[in-house]
Design an enzyme around this catalytic site. Structure first.
Site, short mmCIF file in Angstrom:
data_model
loop_
_atom_site.label_atom_id
_atom_site.label_comp_id
_atom_site.label_asym_id
_atom_site.label_seq_id
_atom_site.Cartn_x
_atom_site.Cartn_y
_atom_site.Cartn_z
N GLY A 70 22.21 -21.39 29.76
CA GLY A 70 21.31 -22.15 30.63
C GLY A 70 19.89 -21.67 30.47
N CYS A 120 15.91 -7.99 39.41
CA CYS A 120 16.58 -6.86 38.75
C CYS A 120 16.63 -6.98 37.23
CB CYS A 120 17.99 -6.70 39.29
SG CYS A 120 17.97 -6.16 41.00
C1 UDX Z 1 22.09 -8.36 39.12
C2 UDX Z 1 23.41 -7.61 38.79
O1 UDX Z 1 24.46 -8.55 38.67
C3 UDX Z 1 23.72 -6.61 39.87
O2 UDX Z 1 24.90 -5.90 39.54
C4 UDX Z 1 22.55 -5.66 40.02
O3 UDX Z 1 22.81 -4.76 41.07
C5 UDX Z 1 21.27 -6.42 40.28
O4 UDX Z 1 21.06 -7.41 39.28
P1 UDX Z 1 21.41 -10.34 40.78
O5 UDX Z 1 20.02 -10.17 40.27
O6 UDX Z 1 21.65 -10.50 42.23
O7 UDX Z 1 22.31 -9.08 40.33
O8 UDX Z 1 21.99 -11.65 40.09
P2 UDX Z 1 23.14 -12.03 39.06
O9 UDX Z 1 24.20 -12.76 39.77
O10 UDX Z 1 23.54 -10.90 38.23
O11 UDX Z 1 22.36 -13.09 38.17
C6 UDX Z 1 21.20 -12.71 37.43
C7 UDX Z 1 20.62 -13.88 36.71
O12 UDX Z 1 21.43 -14.25 35.60
C8 UDX Z 1 20.44 -15.15 37.55
O13 UDX Z 1 19.18 -15.72 37.27
C9 UDX Z 1 21.57 -16.05 37.06
O14 UDX Z 1 21.24 -17.40 37.20
C10 UDX Z 1 21.67 -15.64 35.60
N1 UDX Z 1 22.98 -15.87 34.99
C11 UDX Z 1 24.08 -15.22 35.46
C12 UDX Z 1 23.09 -16.71 33.89
O15 UDX Z 1 22.10 -17.30 33.44
N2 UDX Z 1 24.31 -16.89 33.30
C13 UDX Z 1 25.43 -16.26 33.75
O16 UDX Z 1 26.50 -16.46 33.17
C14 UDX Z 1 25.31 -15.41 34.86
#
Ligand code: UDX
Length: 442
Positions: free
Chosen positions: A257, A264
């Protein structure tokens, strides 16, 4: 046990409420009096499912209180959790450790009795060693005061669940006493079967940055495949499903995507690479620069598709952006791909309207020049092109027939691959999905 939680952002507010839920007496500490006033009144200053209920429950039970006083915190706590942020340093990729340092500088001079200070923030490897030395210098009860490092892995949107039932607990400790203390803090979590990994400080610090680097790499890997699929006429969603069946690869965190954002992953991989360079081992993490670049190119690709769909330029065209938060179930807009794309298109002369179920206030504050609508339908009305950039469930449930009748031109870019493309195409939409062949051209 009597605990303090210093810093009441996403991490600290959640940790404080969850520690009260585990049965501890908790004092939350923050230098921002407005935040403290809100929390005292049982109001969470951001959107996080389930946290509001927990906060109210424990401010009412009296187990959770808040203060702006380090002196009060030092007198109260047996264990002090430091949960402050480590943002990207201005003009550099490295982490800004000002807040982490300030916690030790402000708390330590008041520590007149035995205490365990526990760092939870994501920090460059080597920070805990340095902070332990500083604690020993500043605390009046130095010989009875110890540091431990206990990184936090919670995801926004699942913060409560991730804190109460984490995948694992990592305890960076220097003594059996510190380990015993932390095991006591987390006793119910450990009793529920959560694996515990103990280590030295540098390993505990690295576990956290390594985990985030791996997750970011996994997303950029599938997004690199999306780039290839776009050129070769292949479908990245089918590819991801097929490789994900291999248990060694797994299908989680493999959604192609518009890429990762948030407070983070982007800054953590940059700080990690910068730290490796400082340590003279920059080549080990040089690939993270490419992970970052792939991620940013996905935003370029959405901008490019919007241009194409508007006939070569977005200038003077109405663009609707569905989503502002960096991911669903959060109102966090830090490094949000959706808003980054929205702002770029606006600079290119588009008339941009944004709608998000929860992040409108924060988006308006940071991007006051974008247009905002109060519903998805209002946002789509008279649109020349719609960009779906945060995969809120509400957007997957929209009626494409109804929206087609409201838009000026039924063209949509699905930047998250979660809309039912064939349903939208059947309703007359020209659908472009990142990493997939075009559908429903009309
Ligand atoms: C992340 C880590 O998962 C977590 O363990 C850490 O403590 C902090 O950083 P977070 O930032 O809350 O957590 O979001 P996360 O659910 O990990 O998603 C991060 C980003 O990746 C989002 O923008 C999400 O849209 C994107 N993402 C996630 C994708 O583009 N594809 C995926 O398959 C999964």
């Amino acid at each position: 046990m009597r605990l303090t939680v210093i810093g009441t952002g996403y991490l600290g507010a959640t940790h404080a409420a969850c520690m009260a839920e585990l049965g501890h007496e908790v004092l939350g500490v923050d230098v921002d009096p407005e935040k403290i006033a809100a929390l005292r009144a049982g109001r969470v200053p951001f959107y996080e499912p389930g946290l509001g209920e927990l906060l109210v429950k424990h401010t009412e039970s009296g187990r959770l209180r808040f203060t702006t006083s380090y002196e009060e915190a030092a007198a109260f706590g047996q264990v002090h959790f430091s949960c402050v942020g480590t943002p990207q340093r201005k003009g550099s990729d490295a982490a800004d450790l000002t807040y982490v340092d300030t916690v030790i500088e402000s708390l330590a001079p008041h520590l007149r009795g035995p205490a365990l200070v526990v760092g939870k923030s994501t920090v460059p490897v080597g920070t805990a060693d340095r902070l332990a030395a500083r604690l020993a210098e500043l605390a009046p009860a130095a010989s009875a005061v110890e540091l431990a490092w206990n990184p936090e892995f919670l995801r926004e949107g699942f913060a409560v669940q991730d804190t109460l039932s984490p995948d694992r607990l990592v305890l960076g400790i220097r003594s059996a006493a510190a380990e015993a203390r932390l095991r006591e803090v987390y006793a119910p979590v450990i009793a529920a079967g959560t694996p515990v990994v103990t280590s030295d400080f540098p390993t505990a610090e690295l576990v956290k940055t390594a985990a985030n680097a791996f997750l970011a790499t996994k997303i950029s890997f599938i997004n690199a495949m999306a780039e290839l699929c776009e050129t070769a006429g292949a479908d990245v969603s089918v590819l991801a499903e097929a490789i994900g069946h291999d248990a060694r690869i797994g299908n989680r965190f493999l959604r192609a995507g518009v890429g990762f954002g948030g407070g983070c992953l982007p800054k953590d991989i940059r700080a990690f690479a910068a730290r490796a360079e400082e340590l003279g081992t920059g080549r080990s993490l040089a690939f993270l620069r490419e992970v970052d670049a792939i991620n940013m190119r996905r935003r370029d690709r959405v901008v490019e598709l919007a241009r194409q769909l508007c006939g070569g330029s977005v200038h003077g065209h109405r663009v609707t952006v569905l989503g502002a938060a960096f991911k669903p179930d959060s109102d966090d807009i830090r490094d949000s791909p959706a808003l980054n794309v929205a702002a770029r298109l606006q600079l290119d002369g588009a008339d941009v309207t944004v709608y998000d179920p929860k992040a409108m206030d924060s988006a308006r504050k940071s991007y006051p020049l974008l247009g905002y609508a109060l519903s998805a339908e209002e946002a789509v009305t008279r649109a020349d092109v719609v960009l779906h950039l945060t995969e809120w469930r509400e957007f997957a449930e929209l009626d494409p027939h109804r929206l087609a009748s409201l838009a000026s031109h039924a063209r949509i870019v699905d930047g998250r691959g979660t809309l039912d493309a064939s349903r939208w195409a059947a309703a007359g939409w020209h659908v472009r999905v990142l990493g997939r062949p075009p559908a429903g051209v009309r």
